[in-house]
Scaffold this motif. Structure first.
Motif, PDB file in Angstrom:
ATOM      1  N   LEU A  99      68.252  60.637 -32.760  1.00 60.84           N
ATOM      2  CA  LEU A  99      68.908  60.023 -33.909  1.00 60.84           C
ATOM      3  C   LEU A  99      68.690  58.515 -33.966  1.00 60.84           C
ATOM      4  O   LEU A  99      68.554  57.864 -32.934  1.00 60.84           O
ATOM      5  N   THR A 106      66.012  61.102 -39.440  1.00 61.63           N
ATOM      6  CA  THR A 106      66.126  61.537 -38.046  1.00 61.63           C
ATOM      7  C   THR A 106      64.792  61.317 -37.326  1.00 61.63           C
ATOM      8  O   THR A 106      63.745  61.228 -37.947  1.00 61.63           O
ATOM      9  N   PHE A 151      76.291  59.258 -40.498  1.00 61.00           N
ATOM     10  CA  PHE A 151      77.288  59.342 -39.422  1.00 61.00           C
ATOM     11  C   PHE A 151      78.705  59.203 -39.948  1.00 61.00           C
ATOM     12  O   PHE A 151      78.976  58.453 -40.882  1.00 61.00           O
ATOM     13  N   LYS A 168      79.737  61.107 -35.455  1.00 59.90           N
ATOM     14  CA  LYS A 168      79.353  62.503 -35.711  1.00 59.90           C
ATOM     15  C   LYS A 168      78.228  62.569 -36.745  1.00 59.90           C
ATOM     16  O   LYS A 168      78.350  62.038 -37.839  1.00 59.90           O
ATOM     17  N   PRO A 169      77.112  63.202 -36.389  1.00 60.77           N
ATOM     18  CA  PRO A 169      76.003  63.277 -37.350  1.00 60.77           C
ATOM     19  C   PRO A 169      76.216  64.376 -38.388  1.00 60.77           C
ATOM     20  O   PRO A 169      76.623  65.484 -38.054  1.00 60.77           O
ATOM     21  N   ARG A 408      70.671  58.380 -24.931  1.00 60.47           N
ATOM     22  CA  ARG A 408      71.216  59.372 -25.857  1.00 60.47           C
ATOM     23  C   ARG A 408      71.246  60.743 -25.183  1.00 60.47           C
ATOM     24  O   ARG A 408      70.279  61.151 -24.543  1.00 60.47           O
ATOM     25  N   ASP A 412      71.649  67.130 -29.705  1.00 58.76           N
ATOM     26  CA  ASP A 412      70.968  66.409 -30.786  1.00 58.76           C
ATOM     27  C   ASP A 412      70.931  64.904 -30.564  1.00 58.76           C
ATOM     28  O   ASP A 412      70.559  64.151 -31.457  1.00 58.76           O
ATOM     29  N   ARG A 414      73.464  62.926 -30.059  1.00 59.91           N
ATOM     30  CA  ARG A 414      74.553  62.220 -30.728  1.00 59.91           C
ATOM     31  C   ARG A 414      75.353  61.311 -29.791  1.00 59.91           C
ATOM     32  O   ARG A 414      75.952  60.334 -30.243  1.00 59.91           O
ATOM     33  N   TRP A 424      82.523  64.305 -26.136  1.00 62.86           N
ATOM     34  CA  TRP A 424      82.210  65.353 -27.121  1.00 62.86           C
ATOM     35  C   TRP A 424      82.536  66.742 -26.583  1.00 62.86           C
ATOM     36  O   TRP A 424      82.572  67.715 -27.344  1.00 62.86           O
TER      37      TRP A 424
END
Ligand code: HEC
Ligand code: HEC
Ligand SMILES: [Ca+2]
Ligand SMILES: [Ca+2]
Ligand SMILES: [Ca+2]
Ligand SMILES: [Ca+2]
Length: 454
Positions: A99, A106, A151, A168-169, A408, A412, A414, A424
């Motif tokens: 991301l 993306t 986001f 949050k994507p 990251r 994904d 995030r 998360w």
């Protein structure tokens, strides 16, 4: 007799030397912590095998071109594809970032699996876009579109009052070649993971993985853990899944062949048809068969089997030791199982009978609404549902920054750092997460320091 004795003695000695947690890959562990930390063959790989590793590496790194070309060994790209090389998503055998820092397109390393859900809850590949979204294409063929991220900020606080923010994507599909994705489409984002130690994970005996399952949570700790099963094209039967974020590939050969096919548009004896759906006429017209041979697949597979894992750093640091204690205290190890001993079935001795420290149980867990592809539970890949993810190995995490220049994490990308990766966690890991939130600042930092020493 004497020789046998000496050999036994040597193997006992070397077993003791390398069976400590400092050497997560056992005897094959590498001691390089530089930007190349994830790119070494298992230590001790020499001669012919080392050359084969380098050949495999060259097919992993090199860019593929459209066929026909003057380099038939490296052609067959497309008609539709995500990237032109494996490295594009597994840079330096590390992981993609997935991301951007703020709303926008993306990253190439993030791909999307797609499914259509029928009224009875059964899932099948999307009728128009298939089971993977390929943004790119060769000349004369339409790519499938682009994916943007927007986001949303989620706020929370630790028990001591310190506040935090997660991003949050939300994914937006644009410039779609053949119309909207439509209702009842499930989108599952996946970032390219690091490539270290995969041959060791492949060589863990199936019974040892299955012993950790507790599908009905009989021991009542809130954690189930289920194995994934999928059809193996090699074995022609349902087999235990090990690779990918949902453990949906049974072995590295099939994983690699699927990556060639789905991500690059390269067909092989294992996956002989291109990814075009029945409505992608331009794609169907440019199909080619057996872009690569089984022999080439085997070379790349040898490469992916023999990539080493870096040694731990700072294991005697007091904060790291405290972090390790906390990791166990708040039950992170219930899924991130510290160690396994590999089986003895590999043709590469360095992968056999090794005590390894991957920090995964290789099983699927419901990780809660926020991480789920869809909050409703549908079978998505093999037995893995839209809510489940395979516990990822934690080895090497502390070196991702040196290798890939970012921190990251999660399926994904995030999580912007290790702390966010924990924050998360939900579902079966909710209790662990809640206990993390209750820790003092010092203890939270120590737990992160422990993760960074892996
Ligand atoms: C567009 C990005 C992309 C490209 C290109 C790509 N991969 Fe991957 N790779 C991924 C993603 C995403 C996953 C996780 C897949 C899943 O969850 O099913 C993955 C998983 C893997 C895994 C399993 C790792 C694990 O920990 O389970 C291997 C091995 C692998 N890829 C090899 C390759 C090879 C070989 C190539 C080139 C032929 C390649 N990949 C090209 C994105 C990519
Ligand atoms: C119920 C099982 C479970 C428990 C308990 C659990 N995890 Fe995880 N962990 C997972 C799964 C599954 C993922 C992958 C989730 C995803 O990507 O959406 C994950 C991802 C991670 C990641 C990111 C790894 C990567 O490759 O991106 C880190 C770091 C991590 N966990 C650390 C922890 C720590 C620390 C604890 C204890 C506070 C913990 N986990 C407790 C299952 C668990
Ligand atoms: Ca092709
Ligand atoms: Ca597609
Ligand atoms: Ca349990
Ligand atoms: Ca070719």
């Amino acid at each position: 007799m004497v020789r046998a004795l000496v050999l036994t003695l040597i193997s006992v000695l070397s077993f003791n030397t390398y069976s400590s947690e400092k050497f997560p890959a056992g005897a094959g562990t590498t001691l390089d912590f530089s930007v190349n930390a994830f790119s070494h063959p298992m230590s001790g790989t020499r001669g012919m095998l080392r050359r084969q590793f380098q050949v495999g590496n060259s097919f992993f790194k090199g860019a593929w071109v459209t066929s026909p070309s003057s380099t038939p060994l490296r052609d067959g790209l497309g008609p539709i594809f995500n990237a032109t090389s494996c490295t594009a998503c597994h840079l330096l055998d590390g992981r993609g970032r997935g991301l951007p820092d703020s709303d926008g397109k993306t990253d190439i390393s993030l791909l999307f699996r797609l499914k259509k859900v029928a009224e009875n809850g059964e899932t099948s590949p999307h009728p128009t876009y298939g089971d993977q979204f390929q943004p790119h294409s060769i000349e004369g063929v339409q790519g499938e579109g682009e994916v943007f991220v927007k986001f949303e900020t989620i706020k929370g606080s630790f028990a001591d009052g310190e506040v935090y923010e997660l991003k949050k994507p939300n994914y937006i599909f644009r410039k779609l070649a053949l119309g909207n994705l439509g209702d009842n489409t499930i989108v599952s984002p996946r970032v390219g993971p690091q490539m270290i130690g995969l041959g060791l994970l492949e060589n863990i005996n199936e019974e040892d993985i299955l012993a950790g399952e507790d599908p009905e949570d009989l021991n009542n700790d809130g954690i189930s853990g289920r194995a994934n099963y999928i059809y193996s094209v090699i074995e022609q039967r349902q087999t235990l899944g090990r690779f990918g974020w949902k453990a949906s590939r049974p072995n590295l050969l099939e994983q690699n062949a699927a990556a060639f096919n789905g991500d690059l548009g390269i067909t092989s004896p294992l996956f002989p048809t291109e990814e075009c759906t029945l409505v992608q006429i331009d794609c169907l017209e440019k199909q080619t068969q057996e872009d690569i041979s089984r022999e080439l697949l085997d070379k790349v597979t040898l490469y992916t089997q023999l990539i080493s894992v870096p040694a731990r750093r700072d294991i005697n640091d007091l904060s790291v030791k405290n972090g390790k204690k906390l990791f166990h205290q708040i039950s992170c190890q219930a899924c991130h199982r510290p160690d396994f001993t590999t089986g003895s079935n590999s043709k590469y001795q360095v992968l056999n009978n090794q005590k390894i420290y991957p920090y995964t149980d290789m099983l699927l867990h419901d990780m809660g609404d926020e991480l789920a592809d869809d909050t409703r539970s549908y079978e998505f890949e093999g037995k893995a549902t839209t809510r489940e993810w395979r516990t990822p190995p934690l080895w090497g995490l502390g070196l991702v920054k040196s290798v890939n220049g970012h921190t990251r994490f999660l399926h994904d990308g995030r999580a912007r750092n290790l702390q966010e990766a924990i924050l998360w966690h939900g579902g079966e890991a909710q209790k662990s997460k809640d206990e993390f939130i209750k820790l003092t600042k010092k203890d939270r930092d120590d737990l992160i320091k422990f993760l960074r020493s892996l």
